[in-house]
Design an enzyme around this catalytic site. Structure first.
Site, PDB file in Angstrom:
ATOM      1  CB  THR A  55     -36.267 -13.127  26.239  1.00  0.00           C
ATOM      2  OG1 THR A  55     -36.347 -13.008  27.643  1.00  0.00           O
ATOM      3  CG2 THR A  55     -35.752 -11.833  25.632  1.00  0.00           C
TER       4      THR A  55
ATOM      5  NE  ARG B 203     -33.670 -10.416  36.635  1.00  0.00           N
ATOM      6  CZ  ARG B 203     -33.669 -10.830  35.384  1.00  0.00           C
ATOM      7  NH1 ARG B 203     -34.641 -10.461  34.579  1.00  0.00           N
ATOM      8  NH2 ARG B 203     -32.743 -11.617  34.932  1.00  0.00           N
ATOM      9  CB  VAL B 204     -33.798  -4.186  35.455  1.00  0.00           C
ATOM     10  CG1 VAL B 204     -33.574  -3.956  33.968  1.00  0.00           C
ATOM     11  CG2 VAL B 204     -34.914  -3.289  35.974  1.00  0.00           C
ATOM     12  N   GLY B 205     -33.280  -7.294  34.141  1.00  0.00           N
ATOM     13  CA  GLY B 205     -32.268  -8.180  33.562  1.00  0.00           C
ATOM     14  C   GLY B 205     -31.452  -7.471  32.503  1.00  0.00           C
ATOM     15  CG  ASP B 206     -30.133  -9.874  29.308  1.00  0.00           C
ATOM     16  OD1 ASP B 206     -30.905 -10.500  30.056  1.00  0.00           O
ATOM     17  OD2 ASP B 206     -30.110 -10.036  28.069  1.00  0.00           O
TER      18      ASP B 206
ATOM     19  CB  THR C 272     -32.516 -14.768  24.698  1.00  0.00           C
ATOM     20  OG1 THR C 272     -33.280 -15.592  25.604  1.00  0.00           O
ATOM     21  CG2 THR C 272     -31.951 -15.676  23.613  1.00  0.00           C
ATOM     22  N   GLY C 273     -31.215 -15.314  27.544  1.00  0.00           N
ATOM     23  CA  GLY C 273     -30.534 -16.230  28.459  1.00  0.00           C
ATOM     24  C   GLY C 273     -30.550 -15.679  29.867  1.00  0.00           C
ATOM     25  CG  HIS C 274     -28.792 -16.427  34.367  1.00  0.00           C
ATOM     26  ND1 HIS C 274     -27.665 -16.113  35.075  1.00  0.00           N
ATOM     27  CD2 HIS C 274     -29.824 -16.335  35.244  1.00  0.00           C
ATOM     28  CE1 HIS C 274     -28.000 -15.864  36.332  1.00  0.00           C
ATOM     29  NE2 HIS C 274     -29.301 -16.001  36.455  1.00  0.00           N
ATOM     30  N   GLY C 275     -30.126 -13.453  32.549  1.00  0.00           N
ATOM     31  CA  GLY C 275     -29.878 -12.014  32.471  1.00  0.00           C
ATOM     32  C   GLY C 275     -28.696 -11.542  33.296  1.00  0.00           C
TER      33      GLY C 275
HETATM   34  N1  ASP Z   1     -32.534 -12.451  29.498  1.00  0.00           N
HETATM   35  C1  ASP Z   1     -33.845 -12.421  30.067  1.00  0.00           C
HETATM   36  C2  ASP Z   1     -33.773 -11.865  31.458  1.00  0.00           C
HETATM   37  O1  ASP Z   1     -32.972 -12.298  32.231  1.00  0.00           O
HETATM   38  C3  ASP Z   1     -34.501 -13.767  30.101  1.00  0.00           C
HETATM   39  C4  ASP Z   1     -34.398 -14.549  28.814  1.00  0.00           C
HETATM   40  O2  ASP Z   1     -33.738 -14.166  27.885  1.00  0.00           O
HETATM   41  O3  ASP Z   1     -35.040 -15.576  28.707  1.00  0.00           O
HETATM   42  O4  ASP Z   1     -34.507 -11.006  31.791  1.00  0.00           O
END
Ligand code: ASP
Length: 313
Positions: free
Chosen positions: A169, A197-200, A220-223
């Site tokens: 991201t 699916r929609v993340g953060d 960024t990271g695990h949404g």
């Molecule tokens: N946060 C993003 C998501 O989960 C992925 C990422 O940041 O690498 O969509």
């Protein structure tokens, strides 16, 4: 006010083979962003420009180079926000668009809404004359191969996040010479995500937030983890309580790790120019420019390089 730009290219265990290209990509994006700010541009223009650069760079999971969902399709999410009026725009699950961050900006400036999703976002893009691209033109050969390789792999996304999966991201935060802050985040999400699916990333307060009274953040990271703790807003909450950008980001990321076991990273800038790039994953490519000094790094720990900008331009 002395302008500042900070950008990231995603938090995860970036393999050595990609690390160099990721660092080159964030450096180029930070240089583009500071160029806008030095010409008297606004923080909003700088973050859009920096993120567009990374969307166009196929090393990152945003625009060109995005990861694929379970159907082998690209669905993109993005947000942009400015701190003076709290104006924000976002798109989620949009397809066939090269620069979702600019579509998010159009949502912010040309509609009465904050987020448009999937088909509605695409119809809006069409009405704005934003060109539609065939999916294949956004997909790299490498991503198609990775998707083939992992599509039958049933381990949880969370478990995979800190290991081999690429989720680069991209994001940017900036402070301009008028004292305004802004943020932008753009992503293809997580490989093999469910359709829809929609993340953060496009969610206000989670993937990004900007308020001239507190600062600007891009996450960024695990949404799913970031959404549960509304990470961007949490970091700003701790800054409002008197913590520095670095303390607030570290504290909030550790809280996310303890509370929901999620790893991630954040870039932050305060209205006084206090900035940080902080992460709990193994790596996160980032770059920042303040007062003619370019800082960049990719490894955990405080290891980073600092170069006088004249060396670069
Ligand atoms: N946060 C993003 C998501 O989960 C992925 C990422 O940041 O690498 O969509």
């Amino acid at each position: 006010m002395k302008p500042v730009i900070v950008v990231h290219g995603g938090a995860w265990a970036i393999p050595d083979a990609l690390a160099e290209a990721s660092v080159a990509g964030v450096k180029a994006a930070a240089l583009a962003g500071i160029g806008v700010l030095k010409r008297g541009g606004r923080a909003l223009d700088a973050v859009e420009d920096a993120v567009r650069k990374m969307e166009d760079d196929s090393v990152f999971d945003a625009g060109h180079g995005a990861v694929l969902n379970t159907d082998g399709e690209v669905e993109l999410d993005a947000i942009i926000m400015e701190g003076e009026t709290l104006a924000a725009g976002a798109v989620s699950s949009v397809r066939n668009i090269a620069n979702p961050v600019s579509l998010a900006r159009a949502v912010m400036e040309k509609t009465d809404h904050v987020m448009l999703t999937s088909q509605g976002a695409n119809l809006f893009a069409e009405s704005m004359g934003i060109p539609t691209l065939p999916t294949d033109s956004l997909v790299t050969e490498k991503e198609r191969k990775e998707w083939e390789h992992y599509k039958n792999y049933s381990a949880g996304v969370e478990e995979l996040f800190n290991s081999q999966w690429g989720n680069d991201t991209v994001g940017a935060v900036a402070l301009d010479s008028f004292g305004n802050v802004a943020c932008a985040t753009s992503t293809g999400g997580i490989r093999n995500k469910m359709v829809g699916r929609v993340g953060d990333s496009p969610v206000i307060g989670s993937g990004g937030y900007a308020d001239n009274r507190s600062g600007a953040v891009s996450c960024t990271g695990h949404g799913e983890s970031i959404l549960k703790v509304t990470l961007a807003r949490l970091i700003l909450f701790h800054m409002d309580q008197g913590r520095t950008a670095s303390d607030a980001a570290g504290f909030s990321l550790r809280y996310m790790g303890e509370r929901v076991k999620g790893g991630g990273g954040a870039i932050v800038v305060s209205p006084t120019g206090d900035w940080t790039a902080t992460f709990t994953t193994e790596r996160m490519a980032w770059a920042a420019i303040q007062e003619d000094l370019l800082y960049y790094g990719v490894h955990q720990s405080n290891m980073h390089t600092r170069v006088r900008l004249s060396v670069f331009i």
